[in-house]
Design an enzyme around this catalytic site. Structure first.
Site, short mmCIF file in Angstrom:
data_model
loop_
_atom_site.label_atom_id
_atom_site.label_comp_id
_atom_site.label_asym_id
_atom_site.label_seq_id
_atom_site.Cartn_x
_atom_site.Cartn_y
_atom_site.Cartn_z
N PHE A 279 0.67 -1.26 -0.05
CA PHE A 279 -0.17 -0.06 0.07
C PHE A 279 0.94 1.25 0.13
O PHE A 279 0.40 2.19 -0.49
CB PHE A 279 -0.78 0.16 1.23
CG PHE A 279 -0.47 0.37 2.60
CD1 PHE A 279 -0.34 1.89 3.02
CD2 PHE A 279 0.30 -0.52 3.26
CE1 PHE A 279 0.13 2.25 4.06
CE2 PHE A 279 0.89 -0.06 4.44
CZ PHE A 279 0.77 1.11 4.76
N LYS A 280 2.11 1.28 0.35
CA LYS A 280 3.09 2.47 0.56
C LYS A 280 3.27 2.73 -1.04
O LYS A 280 3.67 4.01 -1.09
CB LYS A 280 4.33 2.04 1.14
CG LYS A 280 4.37 1.35 2.47
CD LYS A 280 3.64 2.37 3.57
CE LYS A 280 3.41 1.49 4.94
NZ LYS A 280 4.66 1.41 5.63
N ASP A 281 2.96 2.33 -1.98
CA ASP A 281 3.11 2.51 -3.17
C ASP A 281 2.52 3.88 -3.63
O ASP A 281 2.73 4.82 -4.10
CB ASP A 281 2.70 1.39 -4.40
CG ASP A 281 3.95 0.43 -4.49
OD1 ASP A 281 5.15 0.83 -4.54
OD2 ASP A 281 3.50 -0.69 -4.74
N ALA B 108 4.15 6.96 -1.68
CA ALA B 108 5.53 7.20 -2.12
C ALA B 108 5.52 7.62 -3.54
O ALA B 108 6.38 8.60 -4.02
CB ALA B 108 6.33 5.74 -2.20
N THR C 287 7.55 0.40 3.33
CA THR C 287 7.97 1.68 3.00
C THR C 287 9.17 1.83 2.19
O THR C 287 9.39 2.48 1.30
CB THR C 287 8.01 2.89 4.26
OG1 THR C 287 6.58 2.81 4.92
CG2 THR C 287 8.46 4.09 3.95
#
Length: 434
Positions: free
Chosen positions: A106-108, A111, A139
């Site tokens: 989900f950090k895509d 970021a 992350t």
């Protein structure tokens, strides 16, 4: 829209200042000076919109003063370029799959959005920008990928040595070029402390132009609101009008803070469930009213191994730092490694749905705390493939059966740079990089 420090709310900052500072001058986190309310037409009709269109409307109030509509459109289309499906797992229970981006986590979203905003604002700068980030797992890979070869930006990723999965380490250390990975002999909290110490070192900040890509940075947090709107939109499209209950795996509490921020903008949600692992400072706080962070405990759900979550202060501020008000919207429980393991096996064998440990914690919490007649959404934050060793132990052969390969994951990462959690050493290293 301007931004304020949670520590001293008098001074106002622009979006560019907030993105490039990471932390406020007093060491506190930034927050918007107010939470904008989306118009009734959008709240009524957002389920008819495409993902990037929803993103544009949700994010525009926070960036409009600094970013044109054309630029924002380009950024959101580039950020939300992959599907974020809501999948039915059983009656009344849905998985929001956030792992279909380039690093399967989900950090895509955060970021990619932050890297593109920083790249936009950094145009024309003669000096390089150094991005510091600490990671407990996902992350690091998302930041490394999102910022790889972005012109004018150097990235330093700190991660706890031996406490991330081999595939996560592969993603963190693999890009090279302008991405510098450092393994720290310690916990995620040690990594996060080194980053915070750097930002609070005024002498260092005079020398080095730097910011953070952790969820302490508003540019990481804001876009995470979007997929909660998109989940609600997909639920409506499926003909379900009930207000959803969201169960969110929670470590540093950035993801669930973004979800709560979305509700303040008008997203209809019944309540939230924060699933933690053995690092249970928030469940204990909701019971006792005492915020008592402890040393980090290593668990199977390593991205949630956070003993003192940074975003807690933001989350609490959204509810006016009032415990009973927060408790009206949030329940939180701790999920043990044994419960995670049993959930992964039970859900796969019974429902043919494969989950990573973080997703399993959210499913378990939802199953425990959702009423039978409620619509529940558990947030799936990482592809199960990223935790292949754990899954192979629990369900031998399941990855191969599912069509996944783990050969490169087991190959490891060569030439890992390892340091002790000593700030003077870290400072010396980034001074040399700059």
């Amino acid at each position: 829209m301007k931004y304020i420090s949670l520590g001293s709310k008098g001074q106002r900052f622009s979006l560019k200042e907030v993105l490039f500072k990471g932390l406020a001058p007093d060491g506190s986190l930034f927050m918007p000076e107010f939470i904008p309310t989306l118009d009734e037409g959008f709240i009524r009709d957002f389920h008819t919109m495409e993902l990037s269109e929803i993103a544009f409307h949700v994010l525009k109030p926070f960036v409009a003063e600094d970013v044109s509509d054309d630029v924002l459109n380009r950024i959101v289309k580039d950020t939300f370029s992959f599907e974020i499906p809501l999948k039915r797992v059983e009656d009344g229970v849905y998985a929001l799959e956030l792992y279909h981006g380039p690093t399967q986590a989900f950090k895509d979203v955060g970021a990619r959005f932050l890297s593109r905003l920083l790249g936009f604002f950094n145009q024309g700068e003669s000096r390089k920008l150094m991005v510091l980030t600490a990671t407990s797992g996902d992350t690091g890979g998302a930041v490394a990928h999102g910022f790889h070869r972005v012109k004018g930006i150097e990235v330093v990723v700190l991660y706890p040595h031996g406490k991330v999965s081999p595939y996560q380490e592969y993603q963190i250390t693999g890009p090279g070029d302008n991405v510098h990975a450092i393994a720290v002999n310690g916990s995620f909290d040690d990594c996060q402390r080194l980053v915070k110490d750097a930002f609070n070192d005024e002498a260092l900040r005079q020398k080095i132009y730097m910011t953070s890509a952790n969820s302490i940075n508003m540019g990481r947090l804001l876009p995470q609101m979007v997929y909660y709107f998109y989940a609600a939109a997909q639920l409506r499209k499926a003909g379900i009008q009930d207000l959803p209950v969201f169960a969110v795996p929670s470590g540093n509490f950035g993801n669930i803070t973004a979800a709560m921020l979305a509700t303040k903008m008008g997203l209809p949600v019944k309540r939230f469930i924060a699933a933690t692992n053995a690092n249970d400072v928030v469940p204990r706080f909701l019971q006792s009213g005492e915020y008592d962070p402890q040393a980090t405990i290593v668990t199977l759900a390593n991205a949630m191994d956070v003993g003192d979550p940074s975003n807690f202060s933001r989350m609490y501020d959204l509810y006016n730092n009032h415990l009973d008000t927060l408790k009206n919207s949030l329940i939180s429980i701790s999920v043990s490694d044994a419960q995670i393991q049993e959930t992964i096996k039970k859900v796969y064998n019974g429902l043919d749905y494969l989950m990573d440990p973080h997703t399993a914690s959210a499913y378990f919490a939802l199953n425990q705390l959702k009423d039978e007649d409620e619509a529940g959404i558990f947030v799936s934050t990482a592809h199960p493939f990223k935790f292949g060793e754990i899954l192979e132990d629990l369900l031998p052969g399941v990855l191969e059966k599912s069509g996944y390969s783990i050969e490169f994951e087991l190959s490891g990462a060569a030439g890992i740079d390892i340091m002790n959690p000593d700030y003077s050493d870290f400072k010396s290293r980034i001074e040399k990089m700059a």
